[in-house]
Write a protein that holds these residues in place. Structure first.
Motif, mmCIF file in Angstrom:
data_model
loop_
_atom_site.group_PDB
_atom_site.id
_atom_site.type_symbol
_atom_site.label_atom_id
_atom_site.label_comp_id
_atom_site.label_asym_id
_atom_site.label_seq_id
_atom_site.Cartn_x
_atom_site.Cartn_y
_atom_site.Cartn_z
ATOM 1 N N PHE A 1 7.796 2.703 -7.508
ATOM 2 C CA PHE A 1 7.940 2.030 -6.311
ATOM 3 C C PHE A 1 8.330 0.661 -6.232
ATOM 4 O O PHE A 1 9.099 0.306 -5.334
ATOM 5 C CB PHE A 1 6.525 2.410 -5.407
ATOM 6 C CG PHE A 1 6.638 3.767 -4.751
ATOM 7 C CD1 PHE A 1 6.964 3.884 -3.696
ATOM 8 C CD2 PHE A 1 6.071 4.769 -5.302
ATOM 9 C CE1 PHE A 1 7.130 5.323 -2.984
ATOM 10 C CE2 PHE A 1 5.981 6.052 -5.055
ATOM 11 C CZ PHE A 1 6.639 6.121 -3.742
ATOM 12 N N ASP A 2 7.630 0.007 -7.043
ATOM 13 C CA ASP A 2 7.969 -1.410 -7.264
ATOM 14 C C ASP A 2 9.743 -1.590 -7.592
ATOM 15 O O ASP A 2 10.129 -2.577 -6.998
ATOM 16 C CB ASP A 2 7.407 -2.463 -8.301
ATOM 17 C CG ASP A 2 5.895 -2.534 -7.936
ATOM 18 O OD1 ASP A 2 5.614 -2.550 -6.862
ATOM 19 O OD2 ASP A 2 5.110 -2.851 -8.715
ATOM 20 N N SER A 3 10.192 -0.957 -8.314
ATOM 21 C CA SER A 3 11.646 -0.769 -8.615
ATOM 22 C C SER A 3 12.367 -0.489 -7.665
ATOM 23 O O SER A 3 13.389 -0.880 -7.256
ATOM 24 C CB SER A 3 11.633 0.066 -9.811
ATOM 25 O OG SER A 3 13.083 0.312 -10.210
ATOM 26 N N ARG A 4 11.887 0.772 -7.007
ATOM 27 C CA ARG A 4 12.831 1.218 -5.794
ATOM 28 C C ARG A 4 12.761 0.197 -4.540
ATOM 29 O O ARG A 4 13.772 -0.086 -3.966
ATOM 30 C CB ARG A 4 11.973 2.476 -5.377
ATOM 31 C CG ARG A 4 12.907 3.157 -4.290
ATOM 32 C CD ARG A 4 12.146 4.152 -3.584
ATOM 33 N NE ARG A 4 10.966 4.041 -2.987
ATOM 34 C CZ ARG A 4 10.408 4.551 -1.864
ATOM 35 N NH1 ARG A 4 10.671 5.937 -1.845
ATOM 36 N NH2 ARG A 4 9.184 4.301 -1.154
ATOM 37 N N MET B 1 0.863 -1.039 -0.069
ATOM 38 C CA MET B 1 0.040 0.082 0.061
ATOM 39 C C MET B 1 0.789 1.256 -0.097
ATOM 40 O O MET B 1 1.797 1.321 0.823
ATOM 41 C CB MET B 1 -0.895 0.081 1.163
ATOM 42 C CG MET B 1 -1.956 -1.228 1.375
ATOM 43 S SD MET B 1 -3.155 -1.055 0.194
ATOM 44 C CE MET B 1 -4.189 0.297 0.892
ATOM 45 N N LEU B 2 0.445 2.208 -0.939
ATOM 46 C CA LEU B 2 1.166 3.492 -1.091
ATOM 47 C C LEU B 2 0.488 4.554 -0.200
ATOM 48 O O LEU B 2 -0.599 4.811 -0.293
ATOM 49 C CB LEU B 2 1.494 3.698 -2.256
ATOM 50 C CG LEU B 2 2.134 2.759 -3.156
ATOM 51 C CD1 LEU B 2 2.403 3.625 -4.843
ATOM 52 C CD2 LEU B 2 3.512 2.390 -2.716
ATOM 53 N N LYS B 3 1.207 5.182 0.857
ATOM 54 C CA LYS B 3 0.599 6.482 1.512
ATOM 55 C C LYS B 3 0.413 7.436 0.532
ATOM 56 O O LYS B 3 1.356 8.013 0.027
ATOM 57 C CB LYS B 3 1.512 6.809 2.597
ATOM 58 C CG LYS B 3 1.281 5.592 3.773
ATOM 59 C CD LYS B 3 2.056 5.936 5.318
ATOM 60 C CE LYS B 3 3.228 6.372 5.105
ATOM 61 N NZ LYS B 3 3.687 6.869 6.242
ATOM 62 N N VAL B 4 -0.884 8.221 0.339
ATOM 63 C CA VAL B 4 -1.106 9.186 -0.568
ATOM 64 C C VAL B 4 -1.677 10.409 0.227
ATOM 65 O O VAL B 4 -2.326 10.323 1.257
ATOM 66 C CB VAL B 4 -2.000 8.619 -1.452
ATOM 67 C CG1 VAL B 4 -2.464 9.873 -2.473
ATOM 68 C CG2 VAL B 4 -1.471 7.564 -2.129
#
Length: 273
Positions: free
Chosen positions: A121-124, A1-4
């Motif tokens: 984000f997956d790459s990071r 989950m990405l915080k937005v």
């Protein structure tokens, strides 16, 4: 989950963006802001992964928010700018924004921007995971973290396969598989080896010290006595006793005597630390 965090001075635009973002299970909105100051405060408080940032706002506009974050050396989230004017696109990418979407926001265009953010984000996260793995393996094997990262990038084996990752111990008709990295230390008891593991158990192995030593990676284990081998990652300190002898203090509070003939080997462990 990405915080937005969602930032827009127009209540209807903010409401519409929140509604659309609710369709993405990968995102969780932690704050909504009506102006630049609220945005700066919310980003400092929540440290979001991603911010949907309106460009045109009174007082502190979207680009000024970025400048404030940089000046205050706050953690910089990834940015997707939201604007009614296409000519802001070039400026958006000048400040390393992931993407920009035009108002009124179209569902398909928003999905493209979100998918792009998730890929970033997956790459990071993948690189972060590899770096963490490299540090752990480096501590266990003694190899440089850079070398391990190179092996990961080349899809090569990370750990030297010459040494087994487990030892099979037969006892009373049973065979127990003991992971090598779980071994704290080993001492000899006549014709047997006592293998002490980090969970407090002791396993009896019918093998000579010399035979066992050849099976253990010398970067991970050090012979400290003719009847003792120690996992270097359990060593806390080397102590000199009043009688001139040395002993090791292990992380499990166990003490292990160091014989004079193996003292230099032990000191090499501390020299490489």
């Amino acid at each position: 989950m990405l915080k937005v965090v969602v930032v827009d001075d127009e209540p209807l635009a903010r409401k519409g963006m929140l509604y659309r973002l609710g369709e993405f299970k990968e995102l969780t909105v932690v704050a909504e802001c009506a102006n630049g100051k609220e945005a700066i405060d919310a980003i400092a408080a929540h440290q979001p992964d991603l911010v949907f940032l309106d460009v045109e706002m009174p007082g502190i506009n979207g680009f000024a928010v970025i400048e404030h974050l940089q000046n205050q050396q706050l953690p910089m989230p990834y940015i997707i700018f939201v604007t009614a004017y296409d000519h802001y696109a070039l400026a958006a990418f000048d400040v390393n924004a992931i993407d920009y979407v035009l108002k009124p926001v179209e569902a398909e265009r928003l999905k493209l921007a979100v998918d792009k953010a998730i890929k970033v984000f997956d790459s990071r996260d993948d690189q972060k995971h590899k770096s963490q793995l490299a540090q752990v393996v480096s501590r266990l094997t003694g190899d440089a973290a850079d070398t391990i990262l190179e092996r990961l990038s080349n899809e090569e084996p990370v750990v030297d396969s010459r040494y087994p990752d487990a030892i099979s111990i037969k006892d009373s008709g049973e065979i127990t598989r003991v992971m090598v990295i779980d071994i704290d230390w080993v001492d000899a008891a006549g014709d047997y080896m006592c293998i002490h593991t980090r969970d407090g158990q002791t396993h009896i192995l019918r093998k000579t010290m010399k035979e066992l030593e050849q099976e253990l990676d010398p970067r991970l284990f050090v012979r400290v006595h003719r009847s003792a081998i120690v996992n270097v990652n359990t060593i806390v300190k080397l102590q000199m006793l009043p009688n001139g002898e040395h002993q090791l203090m292990l992380s499990n509070d166990q003490t292990v005597k160091v014989s004079r003939s193996y003292k230099d080997r032990v000191k090499q462990v501390f020299k490489g630390a």
